[in-house]
Design a protein around this motif. Structure first.
Motif, short mmCIF file in Angstrom:
data_model
loop_
_atom_site.label_atom_id
_atom_site.label_comp_id
_atom_site.label_asym_id
_atom_site.label_seq_id
_atom_site.Cartn_x
_atom_site.Cartn_y
_atom_site.Cartn_z
N VAL A 52 8.53 -7.94 -110.97
CA VAL A 52 9.75 -7.63 -111.70
C VAL A 52 9.41 -6.50 -112.67
O VAL A 52 8.68 -6.69 -113.63
N THR B 277 14.24 -3.64 -110.41
CA THR B 277 15.49 -4.16 -110.97
C THR B 277 16.61 -3.12 -110.81
O THR B 277 17.71 -3.44 -110.34
N ASN C 195 19.89 -3.53 -108.33
CA ASN C 195 21.23 -3.46 -108.92
C ASN C 195 22.02 -2.27 -108.40
O ASN C 195 23.22 -2.38 -108.14
N SER D 235 24.08 -8.43 -109.86
CA SER D 235 23.13 -8.14 -110.92
C SER D 235 22.00 -9.15 -110.81
O SER D 235 22.23 -10.35 -110.92
N TYR E 144 9.86 -10.72 -107.79
CA TYR E 144 11.01 -10.90 -106.92
C TYR E 144 10.50 -11.46 -105.59
O TYR E 144 9.58 -10.90 -105.00
#
Length: 109
Positions: free
Chosen positions: A26, A31, A35, A43, A95
């Motif tokens: 992460v 991120t 997104n 999100s 993730y």
């Protein structure tokens, strides 16, 4: 569209069906990519995202930087998990990108 560059060990495990989850730390890069590519309404932040059958994003899984070694897959779910229990073995959140319908692509001529 996501392109995940993989080392040979992980590429082969995904190709043979022994691995169905790809991990990424992460970090702002991932991120922002998630997104941005998933569009409005999605999100990741500090939660999980599970996709319905008709909205699963597509990704490429590539051995190194050679686009001739690509596989294509659908992303079923993205979760944030403890990195210590993953392939990355890091003491950070990562993730967990759950893959399905992985297929090798034929090289272009």
């Amino acid at each position: 569209m996501f392109v995940f560059t993989l080392k040979k060990e992980w590429y082969n495990k995904i190709a043979t069906g022994k691995k169905s989850i790809e991990y990424r730390e992460v970090k702002p890069y991932w991120t922002n990519r998630f997104n941005h590519c998933l569009g409005p309404g999605f999100s990741i932040g500090l939660m999980s995202v599970t996709f319905g059958d008709n909205v699963r994003p597509t990704c490429y899984l590539q051995l190194g930087y050679n686009p001739e070694t690509r596989m294509i897959a659908k992303i079923k779910e993205i979760r944030i998990v403890d990195g210590k229990t993953t392939d990355l073995a890091v003491d950070k959140p990562v993730y967990a990108i759950h893959l399905e319908n992985v297929e090798k692509l034929l090289p272009t001529l």
